[in-house]
Design an enzyme around this catalytic site. Structure first.
Site, PDB file in Angstrom:
ATOM      1  N   LYS A 206     -96.913  59.580 -40.528  1.00 44.51           N
ATOM      2  CA  LYS A 206     -96.697  59.402 -39.090  1.00 44.51           C
ATOM      3  C   LYS A 206     -96.137  58.000 -38.850  1.00 44.51           C
ATOM      4  O   LYS A 206     -94.963  57.785 -39.075  1.00 44.51           O
ATOM      5  CB  LYS A 206     -97.944  59.811 -38.331  1.00 44.51           C
ATOM      6  CG  LYS A 206     -98.103  61.362 -38.451  1.00 44.51           C
ATOM      7  CD  LYS A 206     -99.368  61.975 -37.940  1.00 44.51           C
ATOM      8  CE  LYS A 206     -99.373  63.481 -38.261  1.00 44.51           C
ATOM      9  NZ  LYS A 206    -100.641  64.142 -37.967  1.00 44.51           N
TER      10      LYS A 206
ATOM     11  N   HIS B 202    -109.583  67.655 -36.122  1.00 46.31           N
ATOM     12  CA  HIS B 202    -108.356  68.289 -36.619  1.00 46.31           C
ATOM     13  C   HIS B 202    -108.673  69.442 -37.582  1.00 46.31           C
ATOM     14  O   HIS B 202    -109.690  69.416 -38.289  1.00 46.31           O
ATOM     15  CB  HIS B 202    -107.524  67.227 -37.341  1.00 46.31           C
ATOM     16  CG  HIS B 202    -106.164  67.679 -37.738  1.00 46.31           C
ATOM     17  ND1 HIS B 202    -105.849  68.073 -39.021  1.00 46.31           N
ATOM     18  CD2 HIS B 202    -105.020  67.807 -37.009  1.00 46.31           C
ATOM     19  CE1 HIS B 202    -104.560  68.401 -39.074  1.00 46.31           C
ATOM     20  NE2 HIS B 202    -104.037  68.255 -37.862  1.00 46.31           N
TER      21      HIS B 202
ATOM     22  N   HIS C 165    -103.654  59.027 -36.423  1.00 44.34           N
ATOM     23  CA  HIS C 165    -102.793  58.681 -35.280  1.00 44.34           C
ATOM     24  C   HIS C 165    -102.968  57.232 -34.848  1.00 44.34           C
ATOM     25  O   HIS C 165    -102.594  56.866 -33.730  1.00 44.34           O
ATOM     26  CB  HIS C 165    -103.047  59.637 -34.111  1.00 44.34           C
ATOM     27  CG  HIS C 165    -102.571  61.014 -34.422  1.00 44.34           C
ATOM     28  ND1 HIS C 165    -101.254  61.403 -34.262  1.00 44.34           N
ATOM     29  CD2 HIS C 165    -103.220  62.066 -34.962  1.00 44.34           C
ATOM     30  CE1 HIS C 165    -101.124  62.667 -34.665  1.00 44.34           C
ATOM     31  NE2 HIS C 165    -102.288  63.082 -35.093  1.00 44.34           N
TER      32      HIS C 165
ATOM     33  N   ASP D 153    -111.046  59.682 -39.376  1.00 42.21           N
ATOM     34  CA  ASP D 153    -109.624  60.029 -39.476  1.00 42.21           C
ATOM     35  C   ASP D 153    -108.855  59.105 -38.525  1.00 42.21           C
ATOM     36  O   ASP D 153    -109.014  59.188 -37.304  1.00 42.21           O
ATOM     37  CB  ASP D 153    -109.469  61.509 -39.089  1.00 42.21           C
ATOM     38  CG  ASP D 153    -108.018  61.995 -39.008  1.00 42.21           C
ATOM     39  OD1 ASP D 153    -107.138  61.219 -38.581  1.00 42.21           O
ATOM     40  OD2 ASP D 153    -107.776  63.175 -39.339  1.00 42.21           O
TER      41      ASP D 153
ATOM     42  N   GLU E 196    -112.491  61.318 -35.398  1.00 40.17           N
ATOM     43  CA  GLU E 196    -111.170  60.673 -35.385  1.00 40.17           C
ATOM     44  C   GLU E 196    -111.234  59.431 -34.507  1.00 40.17           C
ATOM     45  O   GLU E 196    -112.157  59.271 -33.717  1.00 40.17           O
ATOM     46  CB  GLU E 196    -110.111  61.638 -34.827  1.00 40.17           C
ATOM     47  CG  GLU E 196    -109.997  62.931 -35.626  1.00 40.17           C
ATOM     48  CD  GLU E 196    -108.949  63.903 -35.062  1.00 40.17           C
ATOM     49  OE1 GLU E 196    -108.020  63.463 -34.363  1.00 40.17           O
ATOM     50  OE2 GLU E 196    -109.087  65.112 -35.333  1.00 40.17           O
TER      51      GLU E 196
ATOM     52  N   ASN F 158     -93.608  62.457 -34.560  1.00 42.07           N
ATOM     53  CA  ASN F 158     -94.745  61.655 -35.008  1.00 42.07           C
ATOM     54  C   ASN F 158     -94.297  60.495 -35.904  1.00 42.07           C
ATOM     55  O   ASN F 158     -95.129  59.801 -36.476  1.00 42.07           O
ATOM     56  CB  ASN F 158     -95.749  62.526 -35.754  1.00 42.07           C
ATOM     57  CG  ASN F 158     -96.672  63.264 -34.798  1.00 42.07           C
ATOM     58  OD1 ASN F 158     -96.822  62.888 -33.636  1.00 42.07           O
ATOM     59  ND2 ASN F 158     -97.285  64.325 -35.273  1.00 42.07           N
TER      60      ASN F 158
ATOM     61  N   SER G  32    -105.125  63.324 -31.093  1.00 43.16           N
ATOM     62  CA  SER G  32    -103.666  63.348 -31.003  1.00 43.16           C
ATOM     63  C   SER G  32    -103.112  64.185 -29.869  1.00 43.16           C
ATOM     64  O   SER G  32    -101.942  64.053 -29.539  1.00 43.16           O
ATOM     65  CB  SER G  32    -103.088  63.869 -32.316  1.00 43.16           C
ATOM     66  OG  SER G  32    -103.419  65.232 -32.466  1.00 43.16           O
TER      67      SER G  32
HETATM   68  C1  LIG Z   1    -101.294  65.229 -38.766  1.00 42.15           C
HETATM   69  C2  LIG Z   1    -102.788  65.108 -38.907  1.00 42.15           C
HETATM   70  C3  LIG Z   1    -103.412  65.168 -40.156  1.00 42.15           C
HETATM   71  C4  LIG Z   1    -102.666  65.563 -41.384  1.00 42.15           C
HETATM   72  O1  LIG Z   1    -101.841  64.559 -41.826  1.00 42.15           O
HETATM   73  P1  LIG Z   1    -100.531  64.950 -42.685  1.00 42.15           P
HETATM   74  O2  LIG Z   1    -100.235  63.745 -43.449  1.00 42.15           O
HETATM   75  O3  LIG Z   1     -99.484  65.336 -41.683  1.00 42.15           O
HETATM   76  O4  LIG Z   1    -100.917  66.127 -43.541  1.00 42.15           O
HETATM   77  C5  LIG Z   1    -104.759  64.874 -40.239  1.00 42.15           C
HETATM   78  N1  LIG Z   1    -105.486  64.567 -39.151  1.00 42.15           N
HETATM   79  C6  LIG Z   1    -104.930  64.556 -37.923  1.00 42.15           C
HETATM   80  C7  LIG Z   1    -105.774  64.198 -36.752  1.00 42.15           C
HETATM   81  C8  LIG Z   1    -103.571  64.844 -37.761  1.00 42.15           C
HETATM   82  O5  LIG Z   1    -103.044  64.871 -36.547  1.00 42.15           O
END
Ligand SMILES: *Cc1c(COP(=O)(O)O)cnc(C)c1O
Length: 411
Positions: A248, A142, A217, A214, A185, A54, A189
């Protein structure tokens, strides 16, 4: 209770279902991305090509990021020295928050120790403190959003994935006076599909709801300055609270939200997952700040990233492999069986020195197990040639030939 027997029994079931998690132990090699060294007990370490990171833009090894981190460690040491409230707020946290607010065109931003904590804390705090709050959640959200929503104790309503009509139906049936949050989101992902942000926000606002997006990604990868899909779609202002990660595409660690001044001040003042934990080390904030600035100023990274993803999808399809219909940089290939998915991943590693972690339940629904490929700007044409021929070999060995995955058949 025989605790040991309980734990062992549960683990045995995971093994039997082929979804026991085995971690690949990697030694990253700064400057060699996507190559890394694989360490396994009883074996000499060997180089593998990573196809499931990622660290989407390889910023975790970018010289500007490494230098910023090293300089901050030299100047300020390792840890932050406290929680944000008690001696742990650093000038670098403040600078990073200003940069993130600017990136998303919001009044303010708030940095957390991870994206998970940002989601959980924000949704839990808002859901618990807005009187009679109702939380509307996309069915594919998520785990971190689900945790925050559950722990808030607010009324939870789940709308079908990306189904604006269903969301509207649920909102229309609710008490118009109740405070509401619609949480979703931008890029999902595991499938690589994208939500209709503008439409969801319009429906949410028509019913007096706040919108919570969110963009984990998407930040760094979409939009002219890398602010995410909301920027690309021209709807930054429609999103009341945007959440992202520094781990990421930005290649470091940490999470954040950006929103109005009052919203940020409220979560800063009331969010337990923000208040009661030591803040990120200054060097992490420095590295993240350098990364956000670099990525934001270099749109050609995003162009190259999209080109790599499109090329990989084209080449997998041409080889008859069941690549799922993603519209983003995420390239899932269907296997649709947990044990076969694990075997495919093992074969890729053992025979071809290619590392792709199997994605099984509960990360994705049972029967939709897959290999999730994440091409980066640093994966070459030659890397792709080797990947495609390795996948063909694995498909043949396991009798998956012809790409007869369920998703492929529906495509
Ligand atoms: C990875 C992820 C998170 C968490 O982010 P981190 O910084 O890795 O804790 C939150 N939402 C989604 C959709 C994710 O894939």
């Amino acid at each position: 209770m025989d605790y040991e027997a309980f734990f062992a029994g549960h683990l045995r079931r995971l093994h039997d279902e082929g979804r026991y998690r085995v971690f690949a132990e990697l030694e990253r090699i700064a400057g060699a991305f996507p190559r890394a060294r694989l360490h396994r007990e009883g074996e000499a370490p060997r180089d593998v090509t990573v196809w499931c990171s990622n660290d989407y833009l390889a910023m975790g090894q970018h010289p500007a990021v490494i230098e910023a981190m090293q300089a901050a460690i030299g100047a300020q040491g390792s840890g932050a020295g406290g929680t944000r409230n008690i001696s742990g707020t650093n000038t670098l946290h403040a600078a990073l928050e200003r940069e993130l607010a600017q990136l998303h065109e919001k009044d303010a931003a708030l940095v957390f120790t991870s994206g998970y904590v940002a989601n959980e804390t924000t949704l839990q705090t808002l859901g618990a403190m807005l009187p009679g709050c109702e939380l509307y959640s996309d069915s594919f959200n998520h785990a971190s959003m689900i945790a925050g929503i559950r722990h808030s104790g607010a009324v939870r309503r789940i709308f079908r994935h990306n189904d604006v009509g269903h969301l509207e139906e649920l909102l229309a049936a609710a008490d118009p006076a109740a405070p509401k949050i619609v949480a979703f989101e931008s890029v999902y992902s595991m499938d690589g599909d994208v939500s209709p942000i503008g439409e969801i926000c319009r429906v949410a606002h028509r019913h007096g709801a706040l919108t919570y997006l969110d963009e984990v990604h998407a930040v760094g990868m979409y939009g002219a300055r890398g602010a995410g899909v909301a920027e690309r779609d021209g709807v930054l202002a429609e999103v009341d609270i945007v959440q992202g990660t520094l781990a990421k595409a930005f290649g470091v660690v940490g999470g954040y939200i950006a929103a109005s001044a009052a919203t940020i001040d409220f979560v800063r003042s009331c969010g337990a997952g923000f208040i009661f934990t030591t803040s990120l080390p200054p060097a992490i904030a420095a590295a993240a700040l350098a990364s956000v600035r670099h990525v934001s100023a270099h749109p050609e990274l995003r162009v190259r990233h999209q080109e790599r993803a499109a090329t990989l999808k084209r080449r997998l399809s041409a080889a008859g492999l069941p690549v799922m219909p993603s519209v983003t940089h995420i390239v899932p290939v269907s296997v649709d069986d947990a044990a076969l998915c694990k075997q495919a991943s093992d074969l890729l590693l053992d025979r071809h020195s290619i590392y792709v972690q199997p994605i099984n339940y509960p990360t994705v629904p049972r029967g939709t197990e897959r290999l999730r490929l994440t091409p980066t700007p640093l994966h070459s044409d030659e890397d792709m040639t080797r990947l495609v021929s390795a996948l063909k070999d694995v498909w043949q060995t396991l009798g998956l030939q012809g790409g007869l995955g369920r998703r492929a058949a529906a495509e």
